[in-house]
Design a protein around this motif. Structure first.
Motif, mmCIF file in Angstrom:
data_model
loop_
_atom_site.group_PDB
_atom_site.id
_atom_site.type_symbol
_atom_site.label_atom_id
_atom_site.label_comp_id
_atom_site.label_asym_id
_atom_site.label_seq_id
_atom_site.Cartn_x
_atom_site.Cartn_y
_atom_site.Cartn_z
ATOM 1 N N LYS A 7 0.806 -1.228 0.000
ATOM 2 C CA LYS A 7 0.000 0.000 0.000
ATOM 3 C C LYS A 7 0.838 1.278 0.000
ATOM 4 O O LYS A 7 0.425 2.291 -0.522
ATOM 5 C CB LYS A 7 -0.923 0.027 1.227
ATOM 6 N N SER A 46 -11.436 3.430 2.005
ATOM 7 C CA SER A 46 -11.814 2.373 2.949
ATOM 8 C C SER A 46 -10.627 1.881 3.783
ATOM 9 O O SER A 46 -10.809 1.101 4.712
ATOM 10 C CB SER A 46 -12.432 1.186 2.194
ATOM 11 N N ALA A 47 -9.432 2.322 3.476
ATOM 12 C CA ALA A 47 -8.233 1.865 4.188
ATOM 13 C C ALA A 47 -8.123 2.523 5.567
ATOM 14 O O ALA A 47 -8.648 3.618 5.790
ATOM 15 C CB ALA A 47 -6.981 2.176 3.370
ATOM 16 N N VAL A 52 -6.196 7.825 -1.782
ATOM 17 C CA VAL A 52 -5.993 6.664 -2.652
ATOM 18 C C VAL A 52 -7.080 5.610 -2.436
ATOM 19 O O VAL A 52 -7.652 5.100 -3.389
ATOM 20 C CB VAL A 52 -4.591 6.050 -2.417
ATOM 21 N N ASP A 53 -7.360 5.263 -1.168
ATOM 22 C CA ASP A 53 -8.356 4.245 -0.843
ATOM 23 C C ASP A 53 -9.119 4.699 0.398
ATOM 24 O O ASP A 53 -8.633 4.536 1.519
ATOM 25 C CB ASP A 53 -7.659 2.898 -0.589
ATOM 26 N N HIS A 107 2.579 9.751 -2.226
ATOM 27 C CA HIS A 107 1.721 9.812 -1.042
ATOM 28 C C HIS A 107 2.322 10.865 -0.114
ATOM 29 O O HIS A 107 3.434 10.702 0.378
ATOM 30 C CB HIS A 107 1.676 8.471 -0.312
ATOM 31 N N LEU A 158 -5.479 6.787 5.511
ATOM 32 C CA LEU A 158 -6.079 7.530 4.399
ATOM 33 C C LEU A 158 -4.969 8.277 3.641
ATOM 34 O O LEU A 158 -4.733 9.463 3.863
ATOM 35 C CB LEU A 158 -7.150 8.496 4.913
ATOM 36 N N ARG A 159 -4.300 7.557 2.770
ATOM 37 C CA ARG A 159 -3.138 8.085 2.053
ATOM 38 C C ARG A 159 -3.565 9.137 1.043
ATOM 39 O O ARG A 159 -4.237 8.832 0.067
ATOM 40 C CB ARG A 159 -2.402 6.938 1.368
#
Length: 189
Positions: free
Chosen positions: A52, A87-88, A84-85, A101, A91-92
């Motif tokens: 990730k 749901s991660a 980027v995602d 990032h 939160l990048r």
């Protein structure tokens, strides 16, 4: 020939000054560069093999550290950042143009809530805390590294003075377990 891991550590781990007061992180763009102002030094700087984290071109590992989210100010061109995602856990926020990032806050109920992950090699200034270990080392297999190269990778980390772990280092694993024990009501002093 030494195993290449990341450009900022391949030539040896540069020690921090112990008095780093913060600095500016920049993306790779040459126009409308995204810049963040970071107050104070970073903590838990480490090489990370997860799939990730952002890695510069040719790097097998990222180099990533944490700072308090409230120590971060998006100083320039924040409109170029996107998560980027969503749901991660982390939160990048990456530059939509170059992909770097820039910071990754943890906002969910987690032991790392209130921290943001940053890439210290992007500091314009020298002297931030040096990497102290390698995490998620075996995860580089998931990104295409042959398992036959893992002994050499772990040996190279040890040569650099960075203990390789296939999770986080013991201190951070204790933080995670303590958080979980407190949530479960099983924590004992």
């Amino acid at each position: 020939m030494a195993v290449a891991l990341h450009p900022s550590i391949d030539g040896g781990v540069k020690p921090g000054t112990g008095s780093f007061a913060g600095g500016t992180l920049s993306c790779l763009c040459t126009t409308r560069t995204v810049r963040l102002k970071i107050k104070g030094d970073v903590a838990h700087n480490h090489a990370c093999g997860c799939t990730k984290c952002w890695k510069p071109a040719g790097a097998v590992f990222s180099v990533v550290a944490v700072t308090g989210t409230d120590n971060i100010e998006v100083a320039e061109n924040g409109d170029k950042l996107a998560v980027v995602d969503p749901s991660a856990l982390i939160l990048r926020h990456a530059c939509k143009e170059c992909g770097v990032h820039m910071y990754g806050p943890v906002e969910k109920d987690h032991a790392f809530k209130g921290l943001s992950f940053v890439h210290p090699e992007r500091f314009a200034e020298a002297g931030s805390a040096a990497p102290g270990f390698a995490a998620f080392v075996s995860s580089v297999i998931e990104s295409g590294v042959s398992p036959s190269k893992m002994d050499g990778i772990r040996a190279r980390f040890k040569e650099l003075g960075l203990e390789p772990y296939d999770c986080l280092n013991p201190v951070l694993m204790d933080v995670l377990a303590t958080f979980t024990a407190k949530k479960m009501g099983t924590f004992r002093e």
